[in-house]
Design a protein around this motif. Structure first.
Motif, short mmCIF file in Angstrom:
data_model
loop_
_atom_site.label_atom_id
_atom_site.label_comp_id
_atom_site.label_asym_id
_atom_site.label_seq_id
_atom_site.Cartn_x
_atom_site.Cartn_y
_atom_site.Cartn_z
N LEU A 9 14.65 -13.62 23.27
CA LEU A 9 15.84 -12.89 23.75
C LEU A 9 15.92 -11.52 23.08
N PHE A 10 15.66 -11.49 21.77
CA PHE A 10 15.73 -10.24 21.00
C PHE A 10 14.67 -9.24 21.47
N VAL A 11 13.45 -9.74 21.70
CA VAL A 11 12.38 -8.85 22.16
C VAL A 11 12.71 -8.30 23.55
N THR A 12 13.31 -9.15 24.40
CA THR A 12 13.73 -8.69 25.73
C THR A 12 14.79 -7.59 25.62
N ALA A 13 15.78 -7.81 24.76
CA ALA A 13 16.85 -6.81 24.56
C ALA A 13 16.26 -5.52 23.99
N SER A 14 15.32 -5.65 23.06
CA SER A 14 14.69 -4.46 22.45
C SER A 14 13.90 -3.68 23.49
N THR A 15 13.23 -4.40 24.39
CA THR A 15 12.46 -3.74 25.45
C THR A 15 13.39 -2.96 26.37
N LEU A 16 14.51 -3.59 26.74
CA LEU A 16 15.50 -2.90 27.60
C LEU A 16 16.08 -1.68 26.89
N LEU A 17 16.31 -1.81 25.59
CA LEU A 17 16.82 -0.68 24.82
C LEU A 17 15.80 0.46 24.82
N ALA A 18 14.53 0.12 24.58
CA ALA A 18 13.48 1.15 24.56
C ALA A 18 13.39 1.87 25.90
N ALA A 19 13.47 1.10 27.00
CA ALA A 19 13.43 1.72 28.33
C ALA A 19 14.65 2.62 28.55
N GLY A 20 15.81 2.15 28.10
CA GLY A 20 17.04 2.94 28.23
C GLY A 20 16.99 4.22 27.40
N VAL A 21 16.46 4.12 26.20
CA VAL A 21 16.36 5.30 25.32
C VAL A 21 15.38 6.31 25.92
N ALA A 22 14.27 5.81 26.51
CA ALA A 22 13.31 6.71 27.16
C ALA A 22 13.99 7.47 28.30
N PHE A 23 14.77 6.75 29.10
CA PHE A 23 15.52 7.38 30.20
C PHE A 23 16.48 8.42 29.65
N TRP A 24 17.21 8.06 28.58
CA TRP A 24 18.18 8.98 27.96
C TRP A 24 17.48 10.25 27.46
N ALA A 25 16.33 10.07 26.81
CA ALA A 25 15.63 11.22 26.22
C ALA A 25 15.11 12.17 27.29
N PHE A 26 14.62 11.62 28.41
CA PHE A 26 14.03 12.48 29.45
C PHE A 26 15.06 13.01 30.44
N GLN A 27 16.09 12.21 30.74
CA GLN A 27 17.06 12.60 31.77
C GLN A 27 18.34 13.21 31.21
N GLN A 28 18.85 12.62 30.14
CA GLN A 28 20.15 13.05 29.62
C GLN A 28 20.05 14.16 28.58
N ALA A 29 18.94 14.18 27.82
CA ALA A 29 18.82 15.17 26.75
C ALA A 29 17.46 15.86 26.78
N PRO A 30 17.05 16.41 27.95
CA PRO A 30 15.70 17.00 28.05
C PRO A 30 15.52 18.27 27.22
N GLY A 31 16.59 19.05 27.05
CA GLY A 31 16.45 20.31 26.33
C GLY A 31 16.84 20.24 24.86
#
Lengths: 65, 204
Positions: A9-31
């Motif tokens: 469960l923890f590894v699944t949650a961590s994977t979702l977090l990593a995917a969400g952070v990647a989205f945040w870094a590229f889409q929400q805070a690109p500059g």
């Protein structure tokens, strides 16, 4: 629930977090100089499921309960 | 003087289907879920009720929080490997992985200490805003849990490991219970990191 099940469960949650952070870094805070975080998170989102499969194989004989 | 022996510390209890160690730690974790759940509910209500609520998130250090996230995820991996080593009765590996878990907890607290001191240097205290009050409440309570988990892991690592040789099954169960608590603490951080550090201002 055993530690094995909770770890999956923890590894699944961590994977979702990593995917969400990647989205945040590229889409929400690109500059904002967060490219390193985006690429690192993509790497983590790939590595964590691979580790999860390895862990499940290692603990094949341990109960989920 | 008679001694009381707690039953079902290794064998499965027929009416619950698990041993008493696991039942006990899950009852405790249920109370912890209620504690953190009420704080998360408070966060949602305060955030949705205040358009300027999220203004403080820009003051937090994403790189430091990312480092701490990596440290905690790694510590969960070493924790579960310590448990696996205890079950395989490999004492050297248990010592190595449990030591790494304890050290990771210490690294997390040191980084958190640097983060707190940076906030205090900028005069950002809990009284500064609703966001900072929630930030210090959440992260302070979480850090307290890290200290408790680290303390028990350190006990199992050195003095408590005598049981490894006398009663390996009971010892492995203790490591598993400690691992469940440690995973819970890490899972709380998995939720805290995005809501405190990554979410934009409520108004934007």
């Amino acid at each position: 629930m055993s530690l094995k099940a909770f770890h999956v469960l923890f590894v699944t949650a961590s994977t979702l977090l990593a995917a969400g952070v990647a989205f945040w870094a590229f889409q929400q805070a690109p500059g904002e100089g967060m490219g390193w975080l985006g690429f690192g998170s993509v790497g983590a989102a790939i590595a964590l499921p691979v580790y999860g499969v390895w862990f499940l194989r290692k603990t094949r004989e341990v109960s989920f309960l | 003087m008679s001694t009381t022996v707690i039953p079902y510390t290794t064998e499965i209890r027929p009416d619950t289907g698990v041993n008493n160690v696991k039942l006990g730690i899950w009852l405790f974790l249920a109370s912890e879920i209620m504690l953190f759940g009420s704080l998360f509910a408070g966060y949602i209500l305060l955030r949705t009720g205040n358009p300027e609520f999220g203004a403080g998130s820009g003051a937090l250090s994403v790189p430091m929080a990312t480092l701490n996230t990596v440290v905690l995820i790694t510590s969960s991996v070493t924790m579960v490997l310590a448990w696996a080593a205890a079950m395989e009765q490999n004492f050297a590996k248990f010592r190595l992985y449990m030591g790494c878990t304890v050290m990771a907890g210490a690294v997390f607290l040191v980084v958190k200490g640097f983060e707190y001191s940076a906030k205090f240097e900028h005069h950002l205290y809990p009284s500064h805003s609703t966001f900072m009050a929630i930030y210090f409440t959440f992260t302070g309570l979480h850090a307290l849990h890290v200290i408790v988990g680290m303390g028990y892991n350190a006990y199992l690592w050195i003095p408590g490991s005598k049981m490894f040789h006398s009663n390996p099954q009971q010892f492995a169960n203790r490591v598993e219970a400690s691992g469940l608590f440690w995973h819970f603490v890490d899972l709380v951080w998995i939720f805290l990191f995005p809501i405190l550090y990554l979410l934009p201002d409520a108004a934007s």
